[in-house]
Design an enzyme around this catalytic site. Structure first.
Site, mmCIF file in Angstrom:
data_model
loop_
_atom_site.group_PDB
_atom_site.id
_atom_site.type_symbol
_atom_site.label_atom_id
_atom_site.label_comp_id
_atom_site.label_asym_id
_atom_site.label_seq_id
_atom_site.Cartn_x
_atom_site.Cartn_y
_atom_site.Cartn_z
ATOM 1 N N HIS A 527 0.818 -1.205 0.000
ATOM 2 C CA HIS A 527 0.000 0.000 0.000
ATOM 3 C C HIS A 527 0.860 1.267 0.000
ATOM 4 O O HIS A 527 0.598 2.197 -0.768
ATOM 5 C CB HIS A 527 -0.913 0.003 1.232
ATOM 6 N N HIS A 542 3.159 5.997 -1.948
ATOM 7 C CA HIS A 542 3.884 7.106 -1.330
ATOM 8 C C HIS A 542 5.402 6.968 -1.443
ATOM 9 O O HIS A 542 6.130 7.555 -0.643
ATOM 10 C CB HIS A 542 3.493 7.223 0.150
ATOM 11 N N LYS A 585 -4.900 9.571 -8.930
ATOM 12 C CA LYS A 585 -4.678 9.784 -7.501
ATOM 13 C C LYS A 585 -4.850 11.284 -7.264
ATOM 14 O O LYS A 585 -3.985 12.084 -7.641
ATOM 15 C CB LYS A 585 -3.267 9.328 -7.110
#
Length: 648
Positions: A527, A542, A585
């Protein structure tokens, strides 16, 4: 005659207008924002006239075309050979810059630099420093700006691992922009001249003393028998008394000493006062033998006791009042968090900066706008302790590669804007030697182990587990993670063995869990360090390494950003939006240039120290807020659900 006068007046007015327009031009500079309209133009002055006569704030002229920029998004300044930019005559040129032709020293590759440019002073959120010449990295490389905002504040710079040279080109102050000569093209340095004079005075005095000692020593050596010393004479006006003895040659030897009588001390008090105080003497060189009140006294160790208080001077060899200041190559020693690594700390760094509570050389964190030691103290760990830990880890991050990356952050946009206003990739240059480093090689080896769709079960084969273990082993043996573990143990946030810590990290980050319908299709590592898709939305994502990986494969499209924060010379914090395939995103944030082990240490430590609360840290002088969410499972088992950062 009247017609001639009128014509002359018109000529003067026209010339004045041209001068005004000319002074507002920024040479070799282009605004990279959105273009409102374009038209053919023979010269930059045509753009200026067009802007002045329409609703316009900024314009760029290049290749015979005039681009009138949108008022809402004129963009940033980038160097472009032959381009000229400006704005309305009544408003433009408050912050002028120019593009200067330079090159990298090692391969002579041309590069255009922007001067002047500004950087935010380390330890401050608002105070900026203007640079009219190249700056130096902590490793001594000369760098320049390659992109600035409308106030000339630095956004992107030249490669940190290469020296820039602009030859003999000089700025308006006559200084070389960027040269190996690293100095002024001519003239003398007043400070150096003062040093020379002081040294010359000391050498002359030393020679005189040697002469006296030599003559006395010579007489002593050649004298077969010295007579007795005479009685001490009376005190002179200078508070000295002397006595003599003679030699049969004949010769004479004289000895002096300070008077010790109270009357002498009282009578000379007024005269001595002027020699021991800087009152009325700041910046002046006093006779030898007196304490000094000029800037060179720090080097010679003969400052008057009240020099700093009376003259407002700071000792360049001391950290007093300078803890946490940015690296200044003009100073003989440093007082910032990186000085221990580069072994250039001032002698009182430990006692002044660390003992004062600023730990790793940062200014005291109890002030306004800084994480406070009296603030959050969850689990017995203060914000200031976390600031010091991560500033130290960042400065010593051996796998930090920020100096091997060049970003093209493109246009500024808003959260979730689907329009692509950045026509170039985010990464304009990446030194591929990065991926020969073990930590990056082993990180990339696990990329093909995952399916981004959380509704697909992850198989996690034996080979894939081995690749995870190899990556984790590399992380655990890094100095960064070892230091983080020592900190966690010292604060009693983790009390088990190193082996147990690796097991804990493996379960926390790599164990599979379900994000719906009991499908084991997700993990904390996937994730955060890769990214996932669920119901047509991009989640997580990220990490800069994976973004570069997919951008190189043309699988992601960078659309634009709204925040680009410099982490000193150790990276960039970016808030932006992008598309991964057909899914966007809307709000992405990531650290760029930092190592995988640093990010794992950051997120894990923040989780253990703050839980679900915001973890306030500081990286390269930039305040960063880390948010970590976990899934709690029966038996106290925790899995990372998400971990991301915001900038303050």
């Amino acid at each position: 005659m009247r017609g001639a006068t009128a014509a002359s007046l018109l000529l003067i007015l026209f010339t004045g207008a041209q001068a005004k327009i000319s002074s507002c031009h920024e040479e070799n500079v282009e605004f990279d924002g959105q273009t409102h309209s374009t038209s053919n133009a023979r010269a930059a002055s045509d753009c200026q006239k067009q802007c002045d006569s329409t609703r316009c704030s900024h314009w760029t002229w290049k290749n015979g075309r005039c681009e009138i920029k949108r008022i809402a998004d004129p963009g940033k300044k980038i160097p472009t050979q032959g381009a000229v930019s400006g704005g309305k005559s009544s408003e433009a040129c408050r912050e002028q810059a120019k593009g200067v032709a330079c090159h990298y020293v090692d391969n002579k590759q041309p590069i255009l630099c922007l001067f002047p440019f500004k950087t935010v002073k380390l330890g401050s959120r608002t105070e900026k420093i203007t640079h009219n010449t190249c700056t130096k990295t902590t490793s001594g490389r000369r760098t320049c700006a390659t992109k600035v905002d409308l106030t000339n504040t630095l956004i992107s710079s030249s490669l940190f691992n290469k020296d820039v040279d602009c030859g003999d080109r000089t700025n308006d102050q006559g200084e070389l922009y960027c040269s190996a000569k690293d100095g002024h093209p001519g003239g003398s340095c007043p400070e150096l001249e003062t040093y020379k004079k002081r040294v010359a005075d000391l050498e002359r005095e030393n020679n005189e003393l040697k002469g006296k000692m030599g003559s006395t020593t010579g007489k002593s050596a050649s004298c077969p028998a010295w007579g007795k010393w005479s009685s001490w004479g009376s005190c002179s006006k200078s508070c000295l008394q002397s006595r003599q003895r003679t030699c049969s040659k004949p010769a004479e030897d004289v000895e002096e000493k300070k008077c010790s009588t109270s009357s002498c001390s009282q009578s000379s008090a007024g005269k001595q006062g002027s020699k021991t105080s800087c009152t009325g003497r700041c910046g002046k060189t006093a006779p030898l033998g007196s304490c000094q009140c000029s800037s060179t006294c720090f080097s010679f160790g003969d400052c008057c006791k009240d020099y700093s208080s009376v003259c407002g001077a700071q000792d360049p060899n001391s950290c007093s009042g300078k803890c946490g200041n940015a690296h200044n190559r003009k100073l003989p020693c440093q007082c910032n968090v990186g000085c221990e690594k580069y072994k250039n700390c001032c002698k009182d760094y430990a006692s002044t900066c660390k003992a004062s509570g600023s730990g790793s050389g940062r200014p005291s964190t109890s002030g306004a706008g800084r994480p406070s030691t009296s603030g959050s103290n969850t689990n017995g760990v203060s914000d200031a302790e976390l600031v010091n830990l991560f500033e130290g880890l960042l400065s010593k991050d051996t796998n930090n590669v920020a100096d091997l990356l060049i970003l093209n952050t493109g246009c500024t946009t808003r959260v979730g804007n689907p329009r692509d206003c950045s026509t170039h990739p985010l990464f304009s240059s990446v030194d591929t030697s990065i991926f020969r480093k073990p930590i990056y090689r082993k990180l990339r080896a696990v990329y093909d182990n995952y399916n981004e769709d959380v509704t697909v079960v992850e198989d996690r084969t034996r080979t894939e587990r081995q690749e995870e273990d190899a990556f984790l082993d590399e992380v655990m043996q890094s100095t960064t993670m070892k230091t983080a573990l020592d900190f966690l143990k010292s604060k009693k946030l983790f009390n088990k063995s190193n082996t147990e810590f690796k097991k804990f990290i493996g379960e926390l980050w790599f164990a599979l869990y379900s994000r719906g319908n009991r499908i084991l299709g997700s993990s904390g590592f996937e994730h955060v360090f890769l990214g996932e898709k669920k119901a047509g939305k991009v989640q997580g994502f990220h990490n800069w390494v994976y973004f570069y990986h997919l951008e190189n494969l043309k699988k992601v499209n960078y659309l634009g950003h709204w925040e680009a924060k410099k982490l000193g010379f150790k990276g960039t914090g970016l808030s932006f939006t992008f598309k991964w395939g057909n899914e966007q995103k809307p709000y992405a944030s990531m650290l760029i240039g930092t190592s995988p082990e640093f990010e794992l240490a950051l997120y894990t430590t923040c989780l253990l120290a703050r839980g679900d609360e915001k973890c306030n840290v500081q990286l390269g002088g930039q305040r960063v807020s880390i948010t970590t969410h976990v899934f709690d499972r029966p038996g106290g088992v925790k899995y990372i659900a998400s971990s991301y950062m915001d900038w303050e």
